[in-house]
Design a protein around this motif. Structure first.
Motif, PDB file in Angstrom:
ATOM      1  N   ARG A   1       0.919  -1.166  -0.236  1.00  0.00           N
ATOM      2  CA  ARG A   1       0.038   0.126  -0.084  1.00  0.00           C
ATOM      3  C   ARG A   1       0.905   1.212   0.044  1.00  0.00           C
ATOM      4  O   ARG A   1       1.825   1.408   0.707  1.00  0.00           O
ATOM      5  CB  ARG A   1      -0.908  -0.027   1.186  1.00  0.00           C
ATOM      6  N   LEU A   2       0.430   2.107  -0.895  1.00  0.00           N
ATOM      7  CA  LEU A   2       1.321   3.522  -0.711  1.00  0.00           C
ATOM      8  C   LEU A   2       0.107   4.626  -0.450  1.00  0.00           C
ATOM      9  O   LEU A   2      -0.871   4.673  -1.042  1.00  0.00           O
ATOM     10  CB  LEU A   2       1.681   3.880  -2.221  1.00  0.00           C
ATOM     11  N   ASP A   3       0.456   5.109   0.823  1.00  0.00           N
ATOM     12  CA  ASP A   3      -0.747   6.096   1.377  1.00  0.00           C
ATOM     13  C   ASP A   3      -0.867   7.392   0.349  1.00  0.00           C
ATOM     14  O   ASP A   3      -1.597   8.005   0.783  1.00  0.00           O
ATOM     15  CB  ASP A   3      -0.476   6.265   2.770  1.00  0.00           C
ATOM     16  N   GLN A   4       0.104   7.949   0.113  1.00  0.00           N
ATOM     17  CA  GLN A   4       0.039   9.250  -0.715  1.00  0.00           C
ATOM     18  C   GLN A   4       1.117   9.134  -1.875  1.00  0.00           C
ATOM     19  O   GLN A   4       2.218   8.460  -1.844  1.00  0.00           O
ATOM     20  CB  GLN A   4       0.676  10.395   0.279  1.00  0.00           C
ATOM     21  N   THR A   5       0.805   9.892  -2.909  1.00  0.00           N
ATOM     22  CA  THR A   5       1.457   9.971  -4.216  1.00  0.00           C
ATOM     23  C   THR A   5       2.909  10.510  -3.801  1.00  0.00           C
ATOM     24  O   THR A   5       3.186  11.615  -2.899  1.00  0.00           O
ATOM     25  CB  THR A   5       0.803  11.012  -5.091  1.00  0.00           C
TER      26      THR A   5
ATOM     27  N   SER B   1       1.404   7.166  -8.080  1.00  0.00           N
ATOM     28  CA  SER B   1       0.008   7.339  -7.341  1.00  0.00           C
ATOM     29  C   SER B   1      -0.267   6.531  -6.102  1.00  0.00           C
ATOM     30  O   SER B   1       0.064   5.440  -6.014  1.00  0.00           O
ATOM     31  CB  SER B   1      -0.965   7.166  -8.301  1.00  0.00           C
ATOM     32  N   SER B   2      -0.944   7.199  -5.084  1.00  0.00           N
ATOM     33  CA  SER B   2      -1.416   6.287  -4.062  1.00  0.00           C
ATOM     34  C   SER B   2      -2.276   5.296  -4.300  1.00  0.00           C
ATOM     35  O   SER B   2      -2.913   5.242  -5.524  1.00  0.00           O
ATOM     36  CB  SER B   2      -1.866   7.192  -2.965  1.00  0.00           C
TER      37      SER B   2
ATOM     38  N   TYR C   1       8.980   3.357   0.271  1.00  0.00           N
ATOM     39  CA  TYR C   1       7.772   4.135   0.421  1.00  0.00           C
ATOM     40  C   TYR C   1       6.339   3.346   0.758  1.00  0.00           C
ATOM     41  O   TYR C   1       5.341   3.894   0.936  1.00  0.00           O
ATOM     42  CB  TYR C   1       7.599   4.689  -0.610  1.00  0.00           C
TER      43      TYR C   1
ATOM     44  N   TYR D   1      -0.482  -1.864 -10.515  1.00  0.00           N
ATOM     45  CA  TYR D   1      -1.081  -0.859  -9.702  1.00  0.00           C
ATOM     46  C   TYR D   1      -2.751  -1.138  -9.419  1.00  0.00           C
ATOM     47  O   TYR D   1      -3.341  -1.344 -10.571  1.00  0.00           O
ATOM     48  CB  TYR D   1      -0.676   0.562 -10.108  1.00  0.00           C
TER      49      TYR D   1
END
Length: 126
Positions: free
Chosen positions: A17-21, A36-37, A74, A122
């Motif tokens: 998981r990527l929480d913010q761009t 991208s998040s 990240y 993604y």
């Protein structure tokens, strides 16, 4: 996060998981990219000792060897799943990407040793 892989398996998928761009992340020789998040799934293989390979991918601080190593700091790990060899790494990637309606964020990411467009996909968070 707890997980278990079957040592008789040779394929794995790690969901992150990527929480913010994030912008302008250097990914080895591929170049700089924005991410991208949302969720990212990396599909890989290990001919032997799959547990060690997965554990290396889960580490944040390490020598950068694979494309994933550059993005890993990240990302938060969501899940790890192992799979039998029969399907093959490239077929597993295509199946999971299709099932999750994923898209390829970077051509060539994780697939420098095969003809696949990538081994990272993604999933947009809606």
């Amino acid at each position: 996060m707890e997980y278990s892989v079957d040592e008789s398996d040779t394929l794995y998928a790690i969901k992150f998981r990527l929480d913010q761009t994030i912008k302008e992340v250097q990914i080895g020789k591929l170049g700089e990219f924005n991410f991208s998040s949302g969720y990212y799934v990396y599909v890989g293989s290990a001919k032997r000792n799959i547990t060690a390979r997965v554990e290396r991918h889960l580490q944040v601080d390490k020598k950068k060897r694979w494309h994933l190593d550059y993005l890993r700091p990240y990302l938060s790990v969501e899940s790890v799943q192992s799979y039998a060899e029969e399907e093959g790494e490239c077929a597993l990637f295509r199946r999971l990407k299709t099932a999750h309606r994923g898209s390829i964020p970077i051509k060539g990411f994780g697939s420098s040793d095969c003809q696949c467009p990538a081994h990272l996909f993604y999933i947009e968070v809606k």
